[in-house]
Design an enzyme around this catalytic site. Structure first.
Site, PDB file in Angstrom:
ATOM      1  N   TYR A  10       0.841  -1.198   0.000  1.00 14.17           N
ATOM      2  CA  TYR A  10       0.000   0.000   0.000  1.00 14.17           C
ATOM      3  C   TYR A  10       0.877   1.251   0.000  1.00 14.17           C
ATOM      4  O   TYR A  10       2.055   1.211   0.333  1.00 14.17           O
ATOM      5  CB  TYR A  10      -0.971  -0.044   1.178  1.00 14.17           C
ATOM      6  CG  TYR A  10      -0.532   0.672   2.429  1.00 14.17           C
ATOM      7  CD1 TYR A  10      -1.319   1.691   2.954  1.00 14.17           C
ATOM      8  CD2 TYR A  10       0.647   0.350   3.094  1.00 14.17           C
ATOM      9  CE1 TYR A  10      -0.941   2.357   4.100  1.00 14.17           C
ATOM     10  CE2 TYR A  10       1.031   1.007   4.244  1.00 14.17           C
ATOM     11  CZ  TYR A  10       0.244   2.020   4.741  1.00 14.17           C
ATOM     12  OH  TYR A  10       0.620   2.691   5.864  1.00 14.17           O
ATOM     13  N   SER A  42       5.156   5.834  10.338  1.00 19.43           N
ATOM     14  CA  SER A  42       4.903   4.438   9.993  1.00 19.43           C
ATOM     15  C   SER A  42       3.430   4.141  10.234  1.00 19.43           C
ATOM     16  O   SER A  42       2.712   4.933  10.830  1.00 19.43           O
ATOM     17  CB  SER A  42       5.764   3.519  10.847  1.00 19.43           C
ATOM     18  OG  SER A  42       5.218   3.459  12.154  1.00 19.43           O
ATOM     19  N   LYS A  43       3.019   2.965   9.762  1.00 23.11           N
ATOM     20  CA  LYS A  43       1.633   2.547   9.942  1.00 23.11           C
ATOM     21  C   LYS A  43       1.253   2.578  11.416  1.00 23.11           C
ATOM     22  O   LYS A  43       0.124   2.848  11.777  1.00 23.11           O
ATOM     23  CB  LYS A  43       1.484   1.115   9.451  1.00 23.11           C
ATOM     24  CG  LYS A  43       0.803   1.007   8.124  1.00 23.11           C
ATOM     25  CD  LYS A  43       0.472  -0.447   7.877  1.00 23.11           C
ATOM     26  CE  LYS A  43       0.112  -0.662   6.431  1.00 23.11           C
ATOM     27  NZ  LYS A  43      -0.098  -2.056   6.088  1.00 23.11           N
ATOM     28  N   ARG A  44       2.219   2.255  12.261  1.00 25.47           N
ATOM     29  CA  ARG A  44       1.935   2.190  13.702  1.00 25.47           C
ATOM     30  C   ARG A  44       1.551   3.565  14.275  1.00 25.47           C
ATOM     31  O   ARG A  44       0.922   3.647  15.312  1.00 25.47           O
ATOM     32  CB  ARG A  44       3.140   1.619  14.457  1.00 25.47           C
ATOM     33  CG  ARG A  44       2.798   0.297  15.106  1.00 25.47           C
ATOM     34  CD  ARG A  44       4.015  -0.328  15.724  1.00 25.47           C
ATOM     35  NE  ARG A  44       5.012  -0.622  14.687  1.00 25.47           N
ATOM     36  CZ  ARG A  44       6.311  -0.529  14.862  1.00 25.47           C
ATOM     37  NH1 ARG A  44       6.795  -0.124  16.015  1.00 25.47           N
ATOM     38  NH2 ARG A  44       7.152  -0.837  13.895  1.00 25.47           N
TER      39      ARG A  44
END
Ligand code: GLU
Length: 475
Positions: free
Chosen positions: A14, A246-248
């Site tokens: 993604y 980041s995704k986090r």
């Protein structure tokens, strides 16, 4: 100068805000200069490919309105725009380098290379492949052995439109792989060939490529081609501001933001101003304004912090500015199912009441549900409101009964409701924070709502009075 920029994603998953910002900067630069923006898919690493990611990238770009002039599904003069369809091009360029003595077949096994690496470590030396160049390399067999660049190491100084003057010593230049043993080129080789063939004037990409830039400069020289202008924006940082986003950190996929009802104009404005400004304190830009004022030299040298609250604020701003017909259109998929039973005009009125406070469209159900259904009394709304809880249920009940009595004779026009509610303040001697909060809770079963009289007028006399009675019963 004919400005041609490109976005060159690898289809490996993604696409996050940092990547899309690079694409947006490249797009803005092209549009600012009446140039072209090209989408090139860098799919030369089959092991890392994630199915569906090309479609995903394309949907993200189109969802934000970043249309490309040439790309895998948009024919142009310099295609194909998918690297896996250009293998023959890279092979020809590779042959040219072999002929000019600037590429050779890599004869070593993985174990041999590991051994060289170990030796270098033991001697506290950086490992450089060029220290082990074979004297008589075998003939290159395409698709069987890797082909390496024969570098001519030297110190480099170069200019980056964002980072200024950069430099590196000759140890940054090595014999890197041009074509892998599977016949696919490396990024290091393919992007140089493609940027040249596709007449790219400016390369915008992430800072992870700065360390390899001396290698690229060496290869441009070996190929006798001019290097495009380089512009390397710093990464987008997470909310703490000290590491890469980041995704986090909760940064979502661009498509998720679009699905949640963030407007494309907000996303473009938000992403463009992550580390770019026009030299003023202006924060809200239309897409046209961004195109007009964009320039590389105003991209910040330090990483920009991703702040989702700013995104919410910005989106709220854009939603407030939408003409109601436009909001109507965009909101139609977001209403709760219960809204189906109501006529168009009612939905429009509901929307104009919540428009002021709406931050993203997926919030519509929670902000509007009470316009469509009589919710059960929620006692925590009172117990969690310190001022109301302190008064005690008996008194609250009395107050509501008084409200009920007065509203029975109202025609439920906004004007009449406003007058009666204001009158009640003086009659009961209660401040708005108590009286209006109580009435609001009874009418909406929500801790906050659009203006009270307007909401009650829309909900209507019968339903409002019955909700008040229900609350009285529960007290
Ligand atoms: N394919 C590279 C990546 O996705 C692109 C780098 C570039 O823009 O040249 O990281």
């Amino acid at each position: 100068m004919d400005v041609r920029t490109r976005f060159a994603p690898s289809p490996t998953g993604y696409i996050h805000v940092g990547n899309i910002r690079t694409a947006l900067f490249a797009w803005l630069l092209a549009k600012h200069n009446n140039g072209s923006f090209i989408l090139r898919i860098e799919d030369t690493d089959k092991n890392r490919e994630v199915e569906g990611s090309i479609e995903h990238v394309i949907r993200c770009l189109k969802g934000l309105g970043l249309y490309y002039d040439e790309g895998p599904d948009k024919a142009g003069e310099y295609g194909p725009y998918r690297q896996s369809e250009r293998l023959e091009v890279y092979r020809q360029w590779a042959e040219r380098l072999i002929q000019s003595g600037r590429a050779y077949s890599d004869p070593y096994s993985k174990d041999e290379l590991d051994e060289f690496r170990k030796q270098a470590n033991a001697n506290h030396q950086p490992f450089l492949y060029r220290n082990h160049r074979p004297e008589n390399p075998p003939v290159w067999e395409y698709g069987k052995t890797p082909l390496r660049f024969k570098s001519e190491p030297k110190d480099y100084q170069w200019h980056d439109e964002v980072m200024g003057n950069l430099s590196a010593g000759k140890e940054a230049v090595d014999d890197f792989i041009l074509i892998k043993s599977d016949g696919y080129p490396t990024y290091n080789f393919a992007h140089i060939v493609d940027d040249y063939e596709m007449k790219i004037s400016h390369i915008l990409r992430g800072q992870e490529f700065i360390a390899s830039t001396p290698n690229y400069l060496n290869l441009y020289e070996a190929l006798g081609i001019e290097q495009p202008i380089l512009a390397t924006p710093p990464p987008v940082l997470g909310p703490s501001g000290n590491k890469k986003l980041s995704k986090r950190d909760g940064a979502k996929d661009v498509l998720d933001y679009l699905k949640e009802g963030y407007l494309e104009s907000t996303l473009v404005n938000f992403i463009a101003t992550l580390g770019w400004n026009d030299g003023t304190t202006k924060e809200l830009y239309s897409i046209e304004e961004l195109i007009k004022s964009f320039s590389l030299d105003r991209i910040q040298k330090s990483g920009a912090r991703f702040d989702e609250r700013r995104l919410l604020w910005m989106n709220g701003n854009y939603i407030r500015e939408l003409p109601i017909e436009e909001l109507d259109k965009r909101a139609s998929n977001y209403f709760p199912v219960e809204a189906k039973a109501y006529p168009e005009e009612y939905l429009t009125k509901v929307l104009s009441l919540v428009q002021e406070r709406l931050k993203y469209l997926a919030e519509i159900p929670s902000l509007t549900i009470f316009f469509f259904v009589d919710l059960p009394v929620d006692p925590t709304l009172i117990s969690n409101n310190k001022k109301l809880a302190d008064i005690g249920n008996e008194k609250l009940k009395e107050l509501l009964e008084e409200v009920n009595e007065t509203l029975k004779d109202s025609d439920f026009s906004i004007g009449d409701l406003t007058n009666r509610l204001n009158n009640l303040l003086s009659v009961t001697g209660q401040p708005p924070a108590i009286l209006f909060s109580l009435v609001r809770i009874a009418t909406t079963q929500a801790p906050s709502s659009p203006p009270l009289a307007e909401s009650m007028a829309l909900i209507g006399k019968e339903r409002t009075l019955s909700r008040l009675s229900q609350q009285i019963k529960s007290l």
